[in-house]
Design a protein around this motif. Structure first.
Motif, PDB file in Angstrom:
ATOM      1  N   MET A   1      33.494 -51.724-114.758  1.00  0.00           N
ATOM      2  CA  MET A   1      34.923 -51.717-114.520  1.00  0.00           C
ATOM      3  C   MET A   1      35.155 -51.792-113.013  1.00  0.00           C
ATOM      4  SD  MET A   1      37.777 -48.897-115.697  1.00  0.00           S
ATOM      5  CE  MET A   1      37.513 -49.200-117.417  1.00  0.00           C
ATOM      6  N   ASP A   2      35.983 -52.744-112.576  1.00  0.00           N
ATOM      7  CA  ASP A   2      36.205 -52.864-111.144  1.00  0.00           C
ATOM      8  C   ASP A   2      37.075 -51.712-110.629  1.00  0.00           C
ATOM      9  OD1 ASP A   2      39.109 -53.760-110.555  1.00  0.00           O
ATOM     10  OD2 ASP A   2      38.522 -55.139-112.159  1.00  0.00           O
ATOM     11  N   THR A   3      36.986 -51.450-109.348  1.00  0.00           N
ATOM     12  CA  THR A   3      37.648 -50.304-108.737  1.00  0.00           C
ATOM     13  C   THR A   3      39.158 -50.325-108.929  1.00  0.00           C
ATOM     14  OG1 THR A   3      35.890 -50.141-107.102  1.00  0.00           O
ATOM     15  CG2 THR A   3      37.958 -49.058-106.561  1.00  0.00           C
ATOM     16  N   GLU A   4      39.802 -51.460-108.719  1.00  0.00           N
ATOM     17  CA  GLU A   4      41.264 -51.519-108.826  1.00  0.00           C
ATOM     18  C   GLU A   4      41.732 -51.287-110.260  1.00  0.00           C
ATOM     19  OE1 GLU A   4      43.486 -51.406-106.278  1.00  0.00           O
ATOM     20  OE2 GLU A   4      41.624 -51.192-105.155  1.00  0.00           O
ATOM     21  N   HIS A   5      41.012 -51.855-111.229  1.00  0.00           N
ATOM     22  CA  HIS A   5      41.375 -51.639-112.629  1.00  0.00           C
ATOM     23  C   HIS A   5      41.158 -50.169-113.002  1.00  0.00           C
ATOM     24  CE1 HIS A   5      42.064 -52.447-116.826  1.00  0.00           C
ATOM     25  NE2 HIS A   5      40.912 -51.871-117.118  1.00  0.00           N
ATOM     26  N   ALA A   6      40.042 -49.602-112.589  1.00  0.00           N
ATOM     27  CA  ALA A   6      39.753 -48.195-112.870  1.00  0.00           C
ATOM     28  C   ALA A   6      40.800 -47.300-112.215  1.00  0.00           C
ATOM     29  CB  ALA A   6      38.356 -47.835-112.373  1.00  0.00           C
ATOM     30  N   PHE A   7      41.205 -47.646-110.997  1.00  0.00           N
ATOM     31  CA  PHE A   7      42.232 -46.867-110.313  1.00  0.00           C
ATOM     32  C   PHE A   7      43.547 -46.932-111.082  1.00  0.00           C
ATOM     33  CE2 PHE A   7      45.870 -46.693-107.448  1.00  0.00           C
ATOM     34  CZ  PHE A   7      45.710 -45.412-106.935  1.00  0.00           C
ATOM     35  N   ALA A   8      43.987 -48.130-111.461  1.00  0.00           N
ATOM     36  CA  ALA A   8      45.264 -48.300-112.164  1.00  0.00           C
ATOM     37  C   ALA A   8      45.259 -47.540-113.488  1.00  0.00           C
ATOM     38  CB  ALA A   8      45.562 -49.778-112.384  1.00  0.00           C
ATOM     39  N   ARG A   9      44.168 -47.627-114.247  1.00  0.00           N
ATOM     40  CA  ARG A   9      44.066 -46.911-115.523  1.00  0.00           C
ATOM     41  C   ARG A   9      44.052 -45.401-115.315  1.00  0.00           C
ATOM     42  NH1 ARG A   9      44.525 -48.569-120.475  1.00  0.00           N
ATOM     43  NH2 ARG A   9      42.767 -47.340-121.148  1.00  0.00           N
ATOM     44  N   GLY A  10      43.300 -44.954-114.321  1.00  0.00           N
ATOM     45  CA  GLY A  10      43.253 -43.520-114.039  1.00  0.00           C
ATOM     46  C   GLY A  10      44.595 -42.989-113.582  1.00  0.00           C
ATOM     47  N   LEU A  11      45.274 -43.754-112.722  1.00  0.00           N
ATOM     48  CA  LEU A  11      46.581 -43.322-112.235  1.00  0.00           C
ATOM     49  C   LEU A  11      47.585 -43.263-113.388  1.00  0.00           C
ATOM     50  CD1 LEU A  11      48.393 -42.490-109.874  1.00  0.00           C
ATOM     51  CD2 LEU A  11      48.851 -44.934-109.478  1.00  0.00           C
ATOM     52  N   GLN A  12      47.568 -44.266-114.262  1.00  0.00           N
ATOM     53  CA  GLN A  12      48.481 -44.251-115.399  1.00  0.00           C
ATOM     54  C   GLN A  12      48.206 -43.044-116.299  1.00  0.00           C
ATOM     55  OE1 GLN A  12      48.086 -47.175-118.548  1.00  0.00           O
ATOM     56  NE2 GLN A  12      50.302 -47.212-118.799  1.00  0.00           N
ATOM     57  N   GLY A  13      46.941 -42.750-116.541  1.00  0.00           N
ATOM     58  CA  GLY A  13      46.588 -41.590-117.356  1.00  0.00           C
ATOM     59  C   GLY A  13      47.001 -40.285-116.706  1.00  0.00           C
ATOM     60  N   TYR A  14      46.799 -40.187-115.405  1.00  0.00           N
ATOM     61  CA  TYR A  14      47.176 -38.979-114.662  1.00  0.00           C
ATOM     62  C   TYR A  14      48.690 -38.778-114.722  1.00  0.00           C
ATOM     63  CZ  TYR A  14      47.756 -35.821-110.634  1.00  0.00           C
ATOM     64  OH  TYR A  14      48.090 -34.777-109.807  1.00  0.00           O
TER      65      TYR A  14
END
Length: 138
Positions: A1-14
């Motif tokens: 998983m690329d960093t930007e996608h992982a960041f966006a998914r993590g931020l949405q979950g948070y």
């Protein structure tokens, strides 16, 4: 998983977990994962000392969480209080901060945001990893 996608998914979950702790849905939130990342949570709450102005909760990657009032003109928000020096506090802590603001127990009118160290996207991805599973499929 690329960093930007992982960041966006993590931020949405948070943000979804914070919203859930406040009793609101993700439909009341706006999330922008593009640098500098930010989130806006529309609350249907008002403070007695500011009748007629809606309270909002905001987050950005340089200031962390802060509570603000919607101005009557719809322009700039009126910042009331900053959470402090934690960039990604637990959702329950964010709820506690907002409860304090609502109760008038949080120091209001700080002259400026906390001076948080800028975290790299990789570090933010690490901090948000536990929340990725809470992200809704878009």
């Amino acid at each position: 998983m690329d960093t930007e996608h992982a960041f966006a998914r993590g931020l949405q979950g948070y943000i979804a977990e914070v919203a859930r702790s406040l009793g609101i849905g993700l439909e009341s939130c706006t999330i922008d994962p593009e640098p500098p990342a930010s989130a806006y949570l529309a609350l249907d709450w008002r403070l007695e000392r500011f009748p007629g102005l809606d309270l909002a909760l905001l987050w950005d990657e340089s200031q962390g969480w802060y509570a603000a009032l919607e101005s009557r003109t719809g322009e700039d928000m009126i910042t009331l209080a900053y959470f402090g020096d934690a960039l990604l506090p637990a959702p329950a802590e964010v709820r506690g901060f907002l409860d304090d603001v609502r109760a008038g127990e949080h120091r209001l009118g700080q002259p400026g945001p906390p001076r948080l160290r800028a975290a790299s996207r990789a570090r933010l991805v690490e901090g948000l990893a536990a929340y990725r599973e809470h992200a809704e499929t878009v």
